[in-house]
Scaffold this motif. Sequence first.
Motif, PDB file in Angstrom:
ATOM      1  N   ASN A 237      30.637  50.988  39.660  1.00  0.00           N
ATOM      2  CA  ASN A 237      30.035  52.018  38.816  1.00  0.00           C
ATOM      3  C   ASN A 237      31.085  53.026  38.332  1.00  0.00           C
ATOM      4  O   ASN A 237      30.986  53.575  37.237  1.00  0.00           O
ATOM      5  N   GLY A 238      32.104  53.247  39.159  1.00  0.00           N
ATOM      6  CA  GLY A 238      33.172  54.166  38.784  1.00  0.00           C
ATOM      7  C   GLY A 238      34.205  53.540  37.871  1.00  0.00           C
ATOM      8  O   GLY A 238      34.825  54.223  37.061  1.00  0.00           O
ATOM      9  N   ASP A 239      34.418  52.226  38.002  1.00  0.00           N
ATOM     10  CA  ASP A 239      35.389  51.521  37.164  1.00  0.00           C
ATOM     11  C   ASP A 239      34.966  50.055  37.064  1.00  0.00           C
ATOM     12  O   ASP A 239      35.176  49.277  37.991  1.00  0.00           O
ATOM     13  N   SER A 240      34.389  49.689  35.946  1.00  0.00           N
ATOM     14  CA  SER A 240      33.860  48.316  35.774  1.00  0.00           C
ATOM     15  C   SER A 240      34.864  47.382  35.115  1.00  0.00           C
ATOM     16  O   SER A 240      34.503  46.297  34.663  1.00  0.00           O
ATOM     17  N   THR A 241      36.142  47.796  35.067  1.00  0.00           N
ATOM     18  CA  THR A 241      37.166  46.971  34.396  1.00  0.00           C
ATOM     19  C   THR A 241      38.010  46.169  35.377  1.00  0.00           C
ATOM     20  O   THR A 241      38.872  45.405  34.957  1.00  0.00           O
ATOM     21  N   LYS A 242      37.771  46.330  36.681  1.00  0.00           N
ATOM     22  CA  LYS A 242      38.595  45.663  37.701  1.00  0.00           C
ATOM     23  C   LYS A 242      37.938  44.358  38.143  1.00  0.00           C
ATOM     24  O   LYS A 242      36.876  44.374  38.771  1.00  0.00           O
ATOM     25  N   ASP A 243      38.578  43.238  37.838  1.00  0.00           N
ATOM     26  CA  ASP A 243      37.994  41.948  38.210  1.00  0.00           C
ATOM     27  C   ASP A 243      37.947  41.764  39.727  1.00  0.00           C
ATOM     28  O   ASP A 243      37.041  41.122  40.253  1.00  0.00           O
ATOM     29  N   GLU A 244      38.931  42.367  40.466  1.00  0.00           N
ATOM     30  CA  GLU A 244      38.929  42.196  41.922  1.00  0.00           C
ATOM     31  C   GLU A 244      37.737  42.889  42.584  1.00  0.00           C
ATOM     32  O   GLU A 244      37.303  42.478  43.663  1.00  0.00           O
ATOM     33  N   TYR A 245      37.189  43.928  41.938  1.00  0.00           N
ATOM     34  CA  TYR A 245      36.007  44.592  42.481  1.00  0.00           C
ATOM     35  C   TYR A 245      34.827  43.615  42.499  1.00  0.00           C
ATOM     36  O   TYR A 245      34.078  43.528  43.476  1.00  0.00           O
TER      37      TYR A 245
END
Length: 369
Positions: A30-38
Amino acid sequence: MAADLFGQANAEFVAENYQRALELYTLAINGDSTKDEYYVNRSHANIKLEKYKDAVVDADQAIKLNPKNAKAYLRKGTALFAQKNFKSAKEEFVKGAEIDESDTSLKTLIRKCEAEMELQSKDDLPSQKGPSVGGGDMKEQTSSNSVMDAKQETTKVVPPAEESVPKIRHDWYQTQSQVIVAVMQKNVKKEDLSVNIEPTSLCITIKLSSGRDYQLNLDLAHEVVPDQSQIKLLTTKIEVKLKKVEGIQWSSLESKGEPSNIKQIGVSGASGADAKPKYPTSSHHTTDWDKLAQNIAKEEKDEKLEGDAALNQLFQQIYADGSDEVKKAMMKSFYESGGTVLSTNWNEIGSQKVEVKPPDGMEFKKWES
């Protein structure tokens, strides 16, 4: 903030608090939706919680963000495999293997899919019997076919292991810090042995003199530390010492939801996880594995280490013997401080963020990609 939440989620995952890890991964996304590892790590948490459809959705999003992320294909394939969609699972594992050729676990999973697909195709073969040409009672024939199909259903025969593959025995036992898997095969050459250790799996492959491969694939009950695990090639056996992430007693070798006995494809002779491992009954000598495990544990405890190794051993012992609050404090302080602070006092650091404290003479800088 998202990176901090991601680090906390990883800590909860290592501690096997998968529901809490899932919640924290969601907050990080929700804070950063651009990280594929998340998304990859949240997919893994969903798999642990048996939320396989959600795991596939997360893996797809990770692939969309980074088509070269081999782990995303691994997670998607694993979730599809759990849903018995073996064909699609294989396709994902193949894509991952093409990206990361060094990951032998993907090749192992591809072979697992092929074996399951072969069994599935044999089970799904339709009855070849149909209505006879030239008349007859169609209703009677249909009923007869149904009876025949039912009979076939109740008398399915599992294809036996190939006779040319010998029966190789293996056992496992554990100490406080290690799980030891022993394969009782004599005089194995180093070049004929391949061992792949992942945090949640173990694959042992031996090239036999007959030209065939013996393979032992295990989905482990708890996580291990591959970099701190050891492989011993002895004249009488192969011994793999897996370093536990947590110093807990394993009730079984394999993960929950799987049979407690050790599985392998095409090779018999597995032992139950709860049975006390012994040498074959034809031997006049038996080994007391419990006593052996105690001796190994004593040797490990008495071993004199120096420098960083001694310090690491001390931290591991504090973590293993600590309460839940001590473990949470150590995890939180380590991740939030970037590895510069390690606290055991939850009351002190539980309600506030742990600041980075680099050693004297050093400066902390954030990495900018």
